[in-house]
Design a protein around this motif. Structure first.
Motif, PDB file in Angstrom:
ATOM      1  N   LEU A 141       0.813  -1.210   0.000  1.00 44.14           N
ATOM      2  CA  LEU A 141       0.000   0.000   0.000  1.00 44.14           C
ATOM      3  C   LEU A 141       0.848   1.262   0.000  1.00 44.14           C
ATOM      4  CD1 LEU A 141      -2.871   1.218   0.199  1.00 44.14           C
ATOM      5  CD2 LEU A 141      -2.621   1.121   2.690  1.00 44.14           C
ATOM      6  N   TYR A 142       1.919   1.272   0.807  1.00 47.74           N
ATOM      7  CA  TYR A 142       2.695   2.501   0.973  1.00 47.74           C
ATOM      8  C   TYR A 142       3.978   2.552   0.152  1.00 47.74           C
ATOM      9  CZ  TYR A 142      -0.414   3.715   4.801  1.00 47.74           C
ATOM     10  OH  TYR A 142      -1.521   4.049   5.552  1.00 47.74           O
ATOM     11  N   ILE A 302      -7.336  -8.791  -2.250  1.00 49.61           N
ATOM     12  CA  ILE A 302      -6.492  -7.995  -1.354  1.00 49.61           C
ATOM     13  C   ILE A 302      -5.259  -7.441  -2.071  1.00 49.61           C
ATOM     14  CG2 ILE A 302      -5.078  -8.053   0.740  1.00 49.61           C
ATOM     15  CD1 ILE A 302      -6.957 -10.210   1.824  1.00 49.61           C
ATOM     16  N   TYR A 303      -4.604  -8.273  -2.876  1.00 46.81           N
ATOM     17  CA  TYR A 303      -3.310  -7.878  -3.444  1.00 46.81           C
ATOM     18  C   TYR A 303      -3.338  -7.653  -4.953  1.00 46.81           C
ATOM     19  CZ  TYR A 303      -2.034  -9.923   1.052  1.00 46.81           C
ATOM     20  OH  TYR A 303      -1.966 -10.215   2.381  1.00 46.81           O
ATOM     21  N   GLY A 304      -4.466  -8.024  -5.592  1.00 50.00           N
ATOM     22  CA  GLY A 304      -4.522  -7.942  -7.047  1.00 50.00           C
ATOM     23  C   GLY A 304      -4.262  -6.559  -7.605  1.00 50.00           C
ATOM     24  N   SER A 305      -4.769  -5.530  -6.941  1.00 47.67           N
ATOM     25  CA  SER A 305      -4.582  -4.166  -7.445  1.00 47.67           C
ATOM     26  C   SER A 305      -3.128  -3.725  -7.398  1.00 47.67           C
ATOM     27  CB  SER A 305      -5.441  -3.196  -6.623  1.00 47.67           C
ATOM     28  OG  SER A 305      -5.065  -3.213  -5.252  1.00 47.67           O
ATOM     29  N   PHE A 306      -2.321  -4.380  -6.565  1.00 44.97           N
ATOM     30  CA  PHE A 306      -0.896  -4.031  -6.471  1.00 44.97           C
ATOM     31  C   PHE A 306      -0.031  -4.827  -7.445  1.00 44.97           C
ATOM     32  CE2 PHE A 306      -2.466  -3.650  -1.962  1.00 44.97           C
ATOM     33  CZ  PHE A 306      -2.564  -2.261  -1.966  1.00 44.97           C
ATOM     34  N   VAL A 307      -0.471  -6.043  -7.780  1.00 45.55           N
ATOM     35  CA  VAL A 307       0.407  -6.955  -8.531  1.00 45.55           C
ATOM     36  C   VAL A 307      -0.133  -7.352  -9.896  1.00 45.55           C
ATOM     37  CG1 VAL A 307       1.426  -7.899  -6.425  1.00 45.55           C
ATOM     38  CG2 VAL A 307      -0.614  -8.988  -7.398  1.00 45.55           C
ATOM     39  N   TRP A 311      -3.758 -12.920 -12.387  1.00 47.31           N
ATOM     40  CA  TRP A 311      -2.494 -13.538 -12.773  1.00 47.31           C
ATOM     41  C   TRP A 311      -1.355 -13.077 -11.859  1.00 47.31           C
ATOM     42  CZ3 TRP A 311      -0.344 -17.520 -14.409  1.00 47.31           C
ATOM     43  CH2 TRP A 311       0.935 -17.543 -14.948  1.00 47.31           C
ATOM     44  N   GLY A 312      -1.372 -11.818 -11.492  1.00 48.53           N
ATOM     45  CA  GLY A 312      -0.358 -11.307 -10.567  1.00 48.53           C
ATOM     46  C   GLY A 312      -0.497 -11.924  -9.195  1.00 48.53           C
ATOM     47  N   ALA A 313      -1.744 -12.150  -8.758  1.00 49.25           N
ATOM     48  CA  ALA A 313      -1.971 -12.789  -7.458  1.00 49.25           C
ATOM     49  C   ALA A 313      -1.472 -14.223  -7.472  1.00 49.25           C
ATOM     50  CB  ALA A 313      -3.454 -12.745  -7.108  1.00 49.25           C
ATOM     51  N   VAL A 314      -1.657 -14.922  -8.596  1.00 44.93           N
ATOM     52  CA  VAL A 314      -1.159 -16.290  -8.718  1.00 44.93           C
ATOM     53  C   VAL A 314       0.366 -16.314  -8.638  1.00 44.93           C
ATOM     54  CG1 VAL A 314      -0.949 -18.269 -10.265  1.00 44.93           C
ATOM     55  CG2 VAL A 314      -3.156 -17.115 -10.012  1.00 44.93           C
ATOM     56  N   LYS A 315       1.020 -15.389  -9.357  1.00 37.70           N
ATOM     57  CA  LYS A 315       2.483 -15.316  -9.296  1.00 37.70           C
ATOM     58  C   LYS A 315       2.955 -14.959  -7.891  1.00 37.70           C
ATOM     59  CE  LYS A 315       2.931 -12.455 -12.799  1.00 37.70           C
ATOM     60  NZ  LYS A 315       3.602 -11.608 -13.825  1.00 37.70           N
ATOM     61  N   LEU A 316       2.209 -14.075  -7.230  1.00 41.74           N
ATOM     62  CA  LEU A 316       2.541 -13.727  -5.842  1.00 41.74           C
ATOM     63  C   LEU A 316       2.452 -14.960  -4.960  1.00 41.74           C
ATOM     64  CD1 LEU A 316       3.012 -11.534  -3.607  1.00 41.74           C
ATOM     65  CD2 LEU A 316       0.511 -11.387  -3.442  1.00 41.74           C
ATOM     66  N   TYR A 317       1.392 -15.746  -5.129  1.00 40.23           N
ATOM     67  CA  TYR A 317       1.210 -16.968  -4.360  1.00 40.23           C
ATOM     68  C   TYR A 317       2.408 -17.902  -4.514  1.00 40.23           C
ATOM     69  CZ  TYR A 317      -0.208 -21.848  -3.746  1.00 40.23           C
ATOM     70  OH  TYR A 317      -0.245 -23.174  -3.401  1.00 40.23           O
TER      71      TYR A 317
END
Length: 438
Positions: A141-142, A302-307, A311-317
């Motif tokens: 977020l920050y 929760i994290y999709g808007s950042f990553v 697809w970004g959430a899957v890569k984050l996982y």
């Protein structure tokens, strides 16, 4: 029920019991009572394989260790009762004394309330998990999703996932709450919605590990797919003399880092889970699948808007799971890989667990980092005991080990981790020598 249905209240010799070990004709013995588990094994909450490993054997000690509510379990077992064992298993006096000593410790633990959990401990554990997830969110977020903030956030998320793993493990052993349905429901929430994995796959696999720890072909933790690794001092020699070379085992201490810490959680475990869910295709698989879908929805929300969305959430996982895998692998294997690995010798509970497990020195950091699995001996002897009470029963376990001249190994954490590699190197060298001198 199986072949035992028409022989209620009869008596049988151990030789007769040991004849019932086939897939559709399996008997086990608990406290001198014989049970026909031929059909029951298919609906056994702990899975079929854990029962199959005790076909024709006395399963009393493992049954006592793995079942917290024994009266409830006995109600289910009435319908599969066959009869009684008429002759006493020819155990030596020392084994019988060890079994009496273990039962005495168990009774002391019951009397002192050591099987009762402290709700404050597990509430605090859950809040710490939420805190680490929230810290990961705040980093994104920050600070955005630059590589430094991405890595920092993933460290927090991996910490949350590791601690989730230890807590899920607690509920899987029914060591937190007495109500079985509630325990399984909370574990489903932790393992599925919070971790994105299969609860039932874990339980069926992990129960087998506890029942036959470090036993070749029975403990799934040491029978890595297609024998990628060889453990201990006996199995490698047998493989070598038979000319088996599934892998260049003399280098297993090197490729351990690839197939172990690097790939175990993000690749191997996920492939096992997918295979398990496809193979079962029942209500348990459906529940796990829905919970896993819920996890990825949660991560995307929760994290999709950042990553970068789904697809970004899957890569984050997968990156979080990669980081967690190093933590998980080293903690779980440092207590087992350096210890004895062999075929099933039918040892009593105390002997089998002390030869196959070792402890790590206790400290606030070690206890937290390992989820109290640094008390591995106590955990294996009393898996339904809440982990915050392991230190209470440990002196009694140590004293009975000293009495019976059994090892009670306690190592510094770094020493135990190094032993993973050194023991793999030794196993590989034993295989290499046997293979080239067959």
């Amino acid at each position: 029920m199986g072949k035992g249905t028409n022989v209620q209240h009869r008596t049988f010799s151990w030789n007769e019991v040991q004849e019932h070990t086939e897939l559709n004709d399996r008997w086990i013995v608990i406290d001198n009572s014989i049970y026909d588990v031929s059909r029951f094994q298919k609906i056994h909450p702990g899975g079929a394989k854990i029962i199959s490993h005790f076909a024709g054997q006395d399963a009393t000690e493992v049954w006592l260790a793995m079942h917290k509510n024994q009266e409830l379990a006995k109600k289910y077992m009435k319908s599969i009762y066959v009869g009684q064992v008429k002759d006493v298993m020819n155990y030596d006096a020392e084994r019988e004394e060890r079994q009496r000593d273990m039962e005495e410790i168990r009774q002391v633990a019951i009397k002192n309330g050591w099987f009762e959990s402290n709700p404050v401990f597990f509430i605090a554990q859950f809040l710490s998990i939420v805190m680490f997830e929230f810290l990961g969110y705040l980093v994104f977020l920050y600070n955005g999703s630059g590589w430094m903030s991405y890595f920092g956030a993933c460290l927090f998320l991996a910490t949350a996932q590791a601690q989730l793993g230890w807590t899920m493990h607690d509920y899987g052993h029914w060591s937190v709450v007495k109500n079985r349905k509630l325990s399984h429901a909370v574990q489903q929430f932790y393992m599925g919605f919070m971790k994105g994995a299969s609860k039932h796959w874990w339980n069926f696999r992990h129960n087998r590990h506890h029942a036959k720890t470090n036993i070749y072909k029975k403990d799934p933790d040491i029978t890595f797919p297609k024998d990628v690794f060889l453990f201990g001092t006996r199995i490698p020699v047998i493989f070598g003399k038979m000319g088996k070379k599934n892998m260049p085992y003399n280098y297993e201490h090197i490729y351990f880092w690839l197939f172990g810490p690097a790939m175990l959680l993000p690749v191997v475990v996920n492939l096992e889970i997918i295979y398990y869910l496809i193979k079962r295709r029942d209500r348990f698989a459906l529940r796990d699948t829905l919970a896993i879908i819920g996890f990825f929805c949660r991560y995307t929300l929760i994290y999709g808007s950042f990553v970068g969305g789904l697809w970004g959430a899957v890569k984050l996982y997968f990156f979080v799971r990669f980081l967690e895998s190093f933590w998980f692998t080293m903690v779980t294997q440092m207590s087992h890989i350096p210890m004895k690995v062999d075929f099933d010798a039918g040892d009593d509970w105390l002997v089998s667990q002390t030869l196959s497990t070792q402890n790590i020195e206790s400290s606030p950091w070690n206890d937290w980092f390992s989820g109290h699995l640094n008390f591995q001996i106590e955990h294996h002897l009393f898996p339904t005991m809440p982990r915050h009470n392991y230190h209470k029963v440990a002196p009694l376990v140590k004293s009975v080990c000293e009495k019976h001249h059994l090892p009670y190994m306690v190592k510094p954490m770094l020493t135990a981790m190094k032993e993973i590699i050194s023991s793999l190197r030794t196993s590989g060298e034993l295989w290499y020598e046997a293979y080239h001198h067959q």
